[in-house]
Design a protein around this motif. Structure first.
Motif, PDB file in Angstrom:
ATOM      1  N   GLY A 230     -30.126  16.964  15.099  1.00 25.52           N
ATOM      2  CA  GLY A 230     -29.277  16.471  13.992  1.00 25.52           C
ATOM      3  C   GLY A 230     -27.918  16.262  14.263  1.00 25.52           C
ATOM      4  O   GLY A 230     -27.120  15.518  13.672  1.00 25.52           O
ATOM      5  N   ALA A 231     -27.378  16.848  15.504  1.00 25.31           N
ATOM      6  CA  ALA A 231     -25.960  16.881  15.790  1.00 25.31           C
ATOM      7  C   ALA A 231     -25.759  15.220  16.318  1.00 25.31           C
ATOM      8  O   ALA A 231     -24.870  14.359  16.072  1.00 25.31           O
ATOM      9  CB  ALA A 231     -25.627  17.687  16.986  1.00 25.31           C
ATOM     10  N   LEU A 232     -26.888  14.696  17.114  1.00 24.52           N
ATOM     11  CA  LEU A 232     -26.626  13.534  17.530  1.00 24.52           C
ATOM     12  C   LEU A 232     -26.781  12.379  16.277  1.00 24.52           C
ATOM     13  O   LEU A 232     -26.032  11.363  16.342  1.00 24.52           O
ATOM     14  CB  LEU A 232     -28.082  12.869  18.540  1.00 24.52           C
ATOM     15  N   ILE A 233     -27.697  12.705  15.460  1.00 27.44           N
ATOM     16  CA  ILE A 233     -27.605  11.737  14.263  1.00 27.44           C
ATOM     17  C   ILE A 233     -26.721  11.785  13.252  1.00 27.44           C
ATOM     18  O   ILE A 233     -26.013  10.849  12.920  1.00 27.44           O
ATOM     19  CB  ILE A 233     -29.008  12.127  13.467  1.00 27.44           C
ATOM     20  N   GLY A 234     -26.160  13.122  13.164  1.00 30.80           N
ATOM     21  CA  GLY A 234     -24.980  13.469  12.425  1.00 30.80           C
ATOM     22  C   GLY A 234     -23.593  12.686  12.881  1.00 30.80           C
ATOM     23  O   GLY A 234     -22.601  12.326  12.314  1.00 30.80           O
ATOM     24  N   GLY A 235     -23.628  12.825  14.332  1.00 31.15           N
ATOM     25  CA  GLY A 235     -22.376  12.186  15.105  1.00 31.15           C
ATOM     26  C   GLY A 235     -22.224  10.558  14.713  1.00 31.15           C
ATOM     27  O   GLY A 235     -21.082  10.128  14.666  1.00 31.15           O
ATOM     28  N   GLY A 236     -23.381   9.812  14.333  1.00 30.64           N
ATOM     29  CA  GLY A 236     -23.068   8.521  14.359  1.00 30.64           C
ATOM     30  C   GLY A 236     -22.815   8.199  12.723  1.00 30.64           C
ATOM     31  O   GLY A 236     -21.928   7.279  12.518  1.00 30.64           O
TER      32      GLY A 236
END
Length: 467
Positions: A230-236
Motif C-alpha cells: 500500500g505504501a509503495l502504490i500510494g507513493g506513486g
C-alpha cells in the motif's frame, strides 16, 4: 522422460503397491495444471489491464491493486498453506485450493466494479497459495531420487511456462471477441480437469498432525505485506513524502519486526527461522525474491507500455508477449540437464546474469520504439528466468528433510510472490507520474538489472563458501 515418472511412495503413511507409469504421469499432469492456472492469471490479467480500466474505471494505482491483491494474498498465505498440507495431507489441501480458485475465477468474471474485482482477486490469490506449495509437496513425495525430482520439477515448471505463453495470446483474443471478463472463465475447465486428475491419480502424503497453524504469525504477515504494498502504490499516486505513505512504510517495518519476533518464539512457527541456518536454503529464497521483483514488475510495466504508450490493442499486446514468454518453456526443459552438467548454483547464476543483460540492452526504449527493436532483449530476459527456476526450486527442496517439504516450498514461493508484489508496486509507482512513464521504465530496467546481478552474486558466493 517416462522412465523418470515413477511415483515412489516411500514417504506414504501406509505401505501400498507402486503405481503405474500412467498413474505417475497423470499425477504430474495434475500438479502441472495447478501451477499453470496460477501463472495463467498473472499474464492474462496483465494483458487485460487497459480493458479493465476502461470498463470499471480507475488509473494505474487501481490496476496495481488488481494485480497486487492476487500476489499479496498468494505471498501472505502460502506458508500457512504449505504447513496445512504437511499437517492434514497435501492431496486434500491441493484439491480444496483448486475448487476455491475455480469459484473465485467465476466471481472475478462477474465483478460489477473494481472493488469487487480486487476482492475476488484476493480470494484467487489465497487459493493460489494453497495450490503451489502442495503441488510441490506431492511431487517431492512422488520422486525420492534427486535427479528424477529435478526433471519432474522441470516438467512442472514447463506447464506453467505454457500457461505464461498462452495467457497473453488467449487473453488478447478473448478480450477482442468477448470482453475482459472471459479471461477468468478460462480457469473453469482447467480447474475441473485438475480436480478430477488429482482425485483419481495422486497419492496422499504423510500426515503430521503435530504441525500446528500459526494464526498470529499469519495475521502479521498479511498486515506487513499489505502495508508495504500500500505504501509503495500510494507513493506513486500521492508522493513518497505523503504522511500516509510514510506511515505505511513505518507500519510495515514495525509489523515485520513483530512477525520475526513472533516466529522466533512460537513453538510451531509459520516460518521456521531455523530453516535459514542452512546457507543454501536462505540464499535460494533470497534469489527467488529478487528475480520476481525484476521479472513480474517488468511485465506490469511492459503491459502498460505496449497499450498506453505505443497504442497496442489487447490482442496485439498478447502477441507481443508470446516470444518473450514462449522462450521460457524450452529453457525450463533444458535447465535440469544443464544443472546436472555444471551444477545448480552455476546454472542459477548464469540465468540471473542473462536476464540482467537483457534488461540493460532494453534501456534504449522510448515512446514509439518498434517491437522488433526490443523483441530479442525480451526473449533474453525470459531465457534467463527459464534457466534458473527449475534448479532453484529443486535445490531448495533438496536442502530440507521431506516432512518439511511443504513449508520449504511455501517459503520459496512466498519470497517469490513477495518479490512480485514489490516489483509491481515499485515499478508501477515509478511510471505512474504524469509524463514520467519512459523515465520510470528506464529506472525499472536499471533496478531489475541490479537485483538480478545481486542474485547471481549471492548464489555464486554461497556455492563457493559451502564447497
Amino acid at each position: 522422460m517416462r522412465s523418470a515418472l515413477l511415483n515412489l511412495r516411500s514417504c506414504a503413511s501406509e505401505p501400498s503397491a507402486q503405481p503405474s507409469r500412467r498413474s505417475g504421469s497423470l499425477t504430474l499432469a495434475a500438479m502441472s495444471l495447478g501451477y499453470a492456472v496460477v501463472q495463467l492469471d498473472i499474464t492474462i490479467v496483465n494483458t487485460a489491464l487497459a480493458s479493465i480500466s476502461a470498463s470499471l474505471g480507475g488509473g494505474v494505482s487501481e490496476l496495481q491493486w488488481v494485480v497486487s491483491a492476487y500476489t499479496i494474498a498468494f505471498a501472505a498465505f502460502i506458508l500457512t498453506a504449505g504447513a496445512l498440507g504437511d499437517r492434514i495431507g497435501a492431496k486434500r489441501v491441493f484439491m480444496a485450493g483448486f475448487a476455491i480458485f475455480t469459484l473465485a475465477s467465476l466471481a472475478c468474471a462477474a465483478a460489477p466494479n473494481a472493488a469487487c474485482l480486487i476482492a475476488a482477486r484476493c480470494v484467487q490469490g489465497f487459493a493460489a497459495a494453497i495450490l503451489v506449495p502442495n503441488s510441490l509437496a506431492l511431487l517431492n513425495h512422488a520422486y525420492a531420487d534427486e535427479k528424477a525430482r529435478g526433471r519432474a520439477v522441470g516438467v512442472w515448471a514447463a506447464g506453467a511456462s505454457v500457461a505464461l505463453t498462452a495467457g497473453p495470446f488467449v487473453g488478447g483474443g478473448l478480450i477482442a471477441l468477448v470482453g475482459w471478463r472471459a479471461i477468468f472463465l478460462v480457469n473453469l475447465p482447467i480447474g475441473l480437469i485438475g480436480l478430477w486428475l488429482t482425485f483419481r491419480y495422486a497419492d496422499e502424503t504423510t500426515q503430521h498432525r503435530q504441525h500446528e497453524i500459526d494464526l498470529p504469525g499469519q495475521l502479521a504477515a498479511i498486515a506487513a505485506l499489505g502495508s508495504l504494498a500500500g505504501a509503495l502504490i500510494g507513493g506513486g499516486a500521492l508522493g513518497f513524502d505523503n504522511a500516509f505513505v510514510i506511515a505505511g512504510f513505518v507500519s510495515a517495518a514495525v509489523i515485520g519486526l513483530l512477525f520475526v519476533w513472533r516466529e522466533a518464539r512460537a513453538s510451531q512457527p509459520m516460518l521456521p527461522l531455523s530453516l535459514f541456518r542452512h546457507r543454501m536454503f536462505a540464499v535460494t529464497a533470497l534469489v527467488g525474491l529478487l528475480v520476481n521483483v525484476a521479472y513480474y514488475g517488468l511485465i506490469f510495466v511492459l503491459s502498460l507500455y505496449f497499450q498506453e504508450v505505443n497504442g497496442f490493442s489487447p490482442f496485439a499486446t498478447g502477441l507481443a508477449f508470446v516470444p518473450m514468454l514462449g522462450a521460457v518453456l524450452p529453457v525450463n526443459l533444458l535447465a535440469p540437464r544443464v544443472a546436472e552438467r555444471i551444477g545448480a548454483p552455476a546454472t542459477i547464476a548464469a540465468g540471473a546474469t542473462l536476464s540482467a543483460a537483457g534488461c540493460l540492452a532494453l534501456l534504449g526504449i522510448a515512446s514509439g520504439t518498434s517491437y522488433l527493436a526490443m523483441c530479442l532483449q525480451l526473449v533474453v530476459i525470459s531465457c534467463g528466468l527459464g534457466l534458473l527456476v527449475p534448479p532453484l526450486t529443486s535445490t531448495l527442496l533438496g536442502s530440507v528433510e521431506k516432512p518439511r517439504s511443504g513449508i520449504a516450498a511455501g517459503v520459496l514461493n512466498a519470497t517469490r510472490q513477495t518479490g512480485s508484489v514489490l516489483g509491481v508496486a515499485l515499478f508501477g509507482s515509478l511510471v505512474a507520474g504524469r509524463g514520467a512513464f519512459i523515465a520510470g521504465a528506464h529506472a525499472s530496467l536499471m533496478i531489475s538489472a541490479a537485483v538480478l546481478l545481486g542474485a547471481a552474486a549471492a548464489i555464486w558466493l554461497a556455492a563457493r563458501s559451502t564447497s
